[in-house]
Design a protein around this motif. Sequence first.
Motif, PDB file in Angstrom:
ATOM      1  N   ASP A 166       0.787  -1.219   0.000  1.00 54.66           N
ATOM      2  CA  ASP A 166       0.000   0.000   0.000  1.00 54.66           C
ATOM      3  C   ASP A 166       0.825   1.278   0.000  1.00 54.66           C
ATOM      4  O   ASP A 166       1.845   1.380   0.660  1.00 54.66           O
ATOM      5  CB  ASP A 166      -0.907   0.000   1.239  1.00 54.66           C
ATOM      6  N   ASN A 167       0.356   2.221  -0.737  1.00 55.64           N
ATOM      7  CA  ASN A 167       0.699   3.631  -0.635  1.00 55.64           C
ATOM      8  C   ASN A 167      -0.630   4.316  -0.302  1.00 55.64           C
ATOM      9  O   ASN A 167      -1.563   4.197  -1.096  1.00 55.64           O
ATOM     10  CB  ASN A 167       1.256   4.130  -1.970  1.00 55.64           C
ATOM     11  N   PRO A 168      -0.805   4.888   0.900  1.00 53.56           N
ATOM     12  CA  PRO A 168       0.200   5.602   1.683  1.00 53.56           C
ATOM     13  C   PRO A 168       0.727   4.929   2.942  1.00 53.56           C
ATOM     14  O   PRO A 168       1.624   5.479   3.577  1.00 53.56           O
ATOM     15  CB  PRO A 168      -0.577   6.853   2.104  1.00 53.56           C
ATOM     16  N   THR A 169       0.217   3.782   3.366  1.00 54.65           N
ATOM     17  CA  THR A 169       0.550   3.301   4.713  1.00 54.65           C
ATOM     18  C   THR A 169       1.809   2.462   4.784  1.00 54.65           C
ATOM     19  O   THR A 169       2.344   2.250   5.874  1.00 54.65           O
ATOM     20  CB  THR A 169      -0.614   2.488   5.296  1.00 54.65           C
ATOM     21  N   GLY A 170       2.277   1.938   3.647  1.00 55.80           N
ATOM     22  CA  GLY A 170       3.447   1.065   3.678  1.00 55.80           C
ATOM     23  C   GLY A 170       3.157  -0.306   4.242  1.00 55.80           C
ATOM     24  O   GLY A 170       4.081  -1.066   4.527  1.00 55.80           O
ATOM     25  N   THR A 171       1.871  -0.652   4.408  1.00 51.30           N
ATOM     26  CA  THR A 171       1.511  -1.958   4.952  1.00 51.30           C
ATOM     27  C   THR A 171       1.106  -2.903   3.821  1.00 51.30           C
ATOM     28  O   THR A 171       0.961  -2.501   2.669  1.00 51.30           O
ATOM     29  CB  THR A 171       0.366  -1.846   5.977  1.00 51.30           C
ATOM     30  N   ILE A 197       2.583  -2.129  -7.948  1.00 53.98           N
ATOM     31  CA  ILE A 197       3.842  -1.532  -8.375  1.00 53.98           C
ATOM     32  C   ILE A 197       4.920  -1.597  -7.291  1.00 53.98           C
ATOM     33  O   ILE A 197       6.112  -1.488  -7.576  1.00 53.98           O
ATOM     34  CB  ILE A 197       3.615  -0.085  -8.846  1.00 53.98           C
ATOM     35  N   TYR A 198       4.519  -1.799  -6.020  1.00 56.65           N
ATOM     36  CA  TYR A 198       5.498  -1.906  -4.932  1.00 56.65           C
ATOM     37  C   TYR A 198       5.779  -3.357  -4.549  1.00 56.65           C
ATOM     38  O   TYR A 198       6.432  -3.621  -3.530  1.00 56.65           O
ATOM     39  CB  TYR A 198       4.994  -1.144  -3.696  1.00 56.65           C
ATOM     40  N   ARG A 199       5.321  -4.297  -5.328  1.00 59.13           N
ATOM     41  CA  ARG A 199       5.399  -5.707  -4.954  1.00 59.13           C
ATOM     42  C   ARG A 199       6.829  -6.168  -4.647  1.00 59.13           C
ATOM     43  O   ARG A 199       7.045  -7.005  -3.765  1.00 59.13           O
ATOM     44  CB  ARG A 199       4.815  -6.575  -6.067  1.00 59.13           C
ATOM     45  N   ASP A 200       7.803  -5.649  -5.361  1.00 65.02           N
ATOM     46  CA  ASP A 200       9.179  -6.120  -5.192  1.00 65.02           C
ATOM     47  C   ASP A 200       9.907  -5.424  -4.039  1.00 65.02           C
ATOM     48  O   ASP A 200      11.097  -5.672  -3.832  1.00 65.02           O
ATOM     49  CB  ASP A 200       9.966  -5.902  -6.484  1.00 65.02           C
ATOM     50  N   LEU A 201       9.218  -4.557  -3.307  1.00 57.74           N
ATOM     51  CA  LEU A 201       9.883  -3.781  -2.261  1.00 57.74           C
ATOM     52  C   LEU A 201       9.335  -4.100  -0.877  1.00 57.74           C
ATOM     53  O   LEU A 201       9.256  -3.241  -0.002  1.00 57.74           O
ATOM     54  CB  LEU A 201       9.736  -2.277  -2.557  1.00 57.74           C
ATOM     55  N   VAL A 202       8.974  -5.372  -0.640  1.00 60.98           N
ATOM     56  CA  VAL A 202       8.520  -5.796   0.683  1.00 60.98           C
ATOM     57  C   VAL A 202       9.746  -6.065   1.554  1.00 60.98           C
ATOM     58  O   VAL A 202      10.671  -6.761   1.143  1.00 60.98           O
ATOM     59  CB  VAL A 202       7.645  -7.055   0.579  1.00 60.98           C
ATOM     60  N   ARG A 297      15.540  -2.583  -1.460  1.00 60.09           N
ATOM     61  CA  ARG A 297      14.546  -3.041  -0.482  1.00 60.09           C
ATOM     62  C   ARG A 297      15.096  -2.928   0.943  1.00 60.09           C
ATOM     63  O   ARG A 297      14.412  -2.472   1.861  1.00 60.09           O
ATOM     64  CB  ARG A 297      14.175  -4.488  -0.807  1.00 60.09           C
ATOM     65  N   ARG A 298      16.348  -3.375   1.113  1.00 59.93           N
ATOM     66  CA  ARG A 298      16.965  -3.326   2.441  1.00 59.93           C
ATOM     67  C   ARG A 298      17.101  -1.884   2.922  1.00 59.93           C
ATOM     68  O   ARG A 298      16.770  -1.573   4.082  1.00 59.93           O
ATOM     69  CB  ARG A 298      18.339  -3.993   2.385  1.00 59.93           C
ATOM     70  N   LEU A 299      17.561  -0.992   2.049  1.00 60.53           N
ATOM     71  CA  LEU A 299      17.723   0.412   2.424  1.00 60.53           C
ATOM     72  C   LEU A 299      16.380   1.039   2.784  1.00 60.53           C
ATOM     73  O   LEU A 299      16.262   1.736   3.808  1.00 60.53           O
ATOM     74  CB  LEU A 299      18.382   1.177   1.276  1.00 60.53           C
ATOM     75  N   HIS A 300      15.371   0.803   1.953  1.00 60.01           N
ATOM     76  CA  HIS A 300      14.043   1.356   2.241  1.00 60.01           C
ATOM     77  C   HIS A 300      13.575   0.914   3.626  1.00 60.01           C
ATOM     78  O   HIS A 300      13.048   1.719   4.405  1.00 60.01           O
ATOM     79  CB  HIS A 300      13.035   0.881   1.200  1.00 60.01           C
ATOM     80  N   ALA A 319       1.476   2.078  12.292  1.00 59.17           N
ATOM     81  CA  ALA A 319       1.492   0.671  11.889  1.00 59.17           C
ATOM     82  C   ALA A 319       2.843   0.379  11.266  1.00 59.17           C
ATOM     83  O   ALA A 319       3.327   1.141  10.417  1.00 59.17           O
ATOM     84  CB  ALA A 319       0.373   0.388  10.884  1.00 59.17           C
ATOM     85  N   ALA A 320       3.482  -0.696  11.686  1.00 60.89           N
ATOM     86  CA  ALA A 320       4.831  -1.011  11.214  1.00 60.89           C
ATOM     87  C   ALA A 320       4.871  -1.074   9.694  1.00 60.89           C
ATOM     88  O   ALA A 320       4.114  -1.835   9.083  1.00 60.89           O
ATOM     89  CB  ALA A 320       5.291  -2.339  11.799  1.00 60.89           C
ATOM     90  N   PRO A 321       5.726  -0.268   9.039  1.00 63.34           N
ATOM     91  CA  PRO A 321       5.830  -0.333   7.577  1.00 63.34           C
ATOM     92  C   PRO A 321       6.451  -1.649   7.131  1.00 63.34           C
ATOM     93  O   PRO A 321       7.422  -2.113   7.734  1.00 63.34           O
ATOM     94  CB  PRO A 321       6.731   0.857   7.229  1.00 63.34           C
ATOM     95  N   ARG A 322       5.871  -2.243   6.106  1.00 62.91           N
ATOM     96  CA  ARG A 322       6.339  -3.548   5.632  1.00 62.91           C
ATOM     97  C   ARG A 322       6.732  -3.532   4.165  1.00 62.91           C
ATOM     98  O   ARG A 322       7.126  -4.572   3.621  1.00 62.91           O
ATOM     99  CB  ARG A 322       5.247  -4.597   5.856  1.00 62.91           C
ATOM    100  N   ALA A 323       6.647  -2.398   3.515  1.00 61.46           N
ATOM    101  CA  ALA A 323       6.978  -2.349   2.089  1.00 61.46           C
ATOM    102  C   ALA A 323       7.207  -0.915   1.657  1.00 61.46           C
ATOM    103  O   ALA A 323       6.738   0.028   2.289  1.00 61.46           O
ATOM    104  CB  ALA A 323       5.859  -2.972   1.257  1.00 61.46           C
ATOM    105  N   ALA A 324       7.945  -0.796   0.569  1.00 57.33           N
ATOM    106  CA  ALA A 324       8.201   0.495  -0.079  1.00 57.33           C
ATOM    107  C   ALA A 324       8.898   1.445   0.891  1.00 57.33           C
ATOM    108  O   ALA A 324       9.749   1.034   1.686  1.00 57.33           O
ATOM    109  CB  ALA A 324       6.894   1.089  -0.621  1.00 57.33           C
ATOM    110  N   PHE A 325       8.525   2.716   0.865  1.00 57.53           N
ATOM    111  CA  PHE A 325       9.225   3.730   1.647  1.00 57.53           C
ATOM    112  C   PHE A 325       8.227   4.711   2.249  1.00 57.53           C
ATOM    113  O   PHE A 325       8.424   5.922   2.224  1.00 57.53           O
ATOM    114  CB  PHE A 325      10.245   4.468   0.768  1.00 57.53           C
ATOM    115  N   TYR A 326       7.126   4.134   2.764  1.00 60.23           N
ATOM    116  CA  TYR A 326       6.068   4.949   3.346  1.00 60.23           C
ATOM    117  C   TYR A 326       5.735   4.511   4.768  1.00 60.23           C
ATOM    118  O   TYR A 326       5.882   3.337   5.127  1.00 60.23           O
ATOM    119  CB  TYR A 326       4.779   4.820   2.507  1.00 60.23           C
ATOM    120  N   LEU A 327       5.250   5.461   5.547  1.00 59.42           N
ATOM    121  CA  LEU A 327       4.592   5.158   6.803  1.00 59.42           C
ATOM    122  C   LEU A 327       3.482   6.186   7.003  1.00 59.42           C
ATOM    123  O   LEU A 327       3.440   7.205   6.307  1.00 59.42           O
ATOM    124  CB  LEU A 327       5.566   5.154   7.981  1.00 59.42           C
TER     125      LEU A 327
END
Length: 441
Positions: A166-171, A197-202, A297-300, A319-327
Amino acid sequence: MTVTVSATLAVNEALAEKRRQGVRVLPLGFGEAGLPVHPVMRDQLSAGNGANAYGPVAGSAALREAAAGYWERRGLPTDPGLVIAGPGSKPLLYSLLLEIGGDTAIAAPSWVSYAAQSRLVGQRPILVPTATGQGGVPQPDLLHAAVTAAREEGRTVNAVIVTLPDNPTGTVADADTVRRLSEVARELDLLIISDEIYRDLVHPAGPGEDPVQIHSPAEYAPERTVISTGLSKNLALGGWRIGVLRLPDSEAGHRLRGGLLGVASEIWSSPAAPVQEAASHAFTEPAELVDHIDRSRRLHGIVARAVTGAFERAGATVAAPRAAFYLYPDFEPVRERLAALHGVTTGPALTGLLLDRFGMGVLPALEFGEGPGALRMRVATSLLYGESEERRYTALAATDPLALPWIRAHLDRLDEVLAMLLDAAPSAVVTRARATAQTVG
């Protein structure tokens, strides 16, 4: 209708103006991947610079076959004939909404362009709340109720949009939520548009944790799920403007294909040929690009967790961010203090204060489909990695990116801003943050 500049682009322009004025800024508003172009992609684009013919409306055969292989490796067998490429996922989404017709159900909160594009094509979007930690997917029971009520009013509702991750929550919504959403869509005969589109950035939600697994609605309702993806996030190629759709192998999918090609032929004719050639290579996922995405992915994840810690120390819930670069921090626990100190009682007032007084750019929940009273905001962390290509490469390679001076400076400034916002002692907050930094990475 009057359409304003997208909020994400507007905040980026506002921060650029602050910089020109000599103001120290915290760039946390714009959802750009913030990383350099891999040399392999530069070479591929350069090699294709002689391709100047229009090409097929759906995209080149090589690109569609490569994209089909990308989905195949993720457990989603794909007919290249049901892949359509376009100049970014935004115009592809717009064309989908135009072709599908009727109104569309959208998660609240959700990416700003879903509702805006729905209105552009003459729809009235139906905003359906998400559950905490299940961002991007409308709560299935609420979706059923909202669509049923809208139809009883005489409205035509044909689709629902989900975002995984998800964008905007990063969950990332779990398998049960996606499965139940798919069942409701089938019961109500809704097409599902799944933006992946964020599938590869979990990434892990914390040190020592495993990343969650992505479950696409195409696993549960393959006959009615359209998937959208591109290279703007995993490979930071937003400016190259290339996206792809995977249509379902069903009567609905084949019908959509014909309509979409008609729309595309009148709007963009075909995607840029040199970019298609480079994208064809990227979707085959050569080892060097897989490694690059792994590092990204690691850096994000590391930086998003560190920024999450700063908001938690300030009293916000996240909520703990689990993907991409959002919280998506929520300042509801300190609502009374914000009102007493600054007279702030709404999300736009809070984010406006942060921008005007502290040069901190974030977006209020109002922009993502929530009410003005919500004290939530979207925070994008990916522009903290450095302003130069050299610094961004260094961040990608760093064992501990939080120790890099420019990233550390941003994080310290964030602690200072949040402390000043809540009238705490900035030096004490920064000292605590530095003492715990070793546990974040």
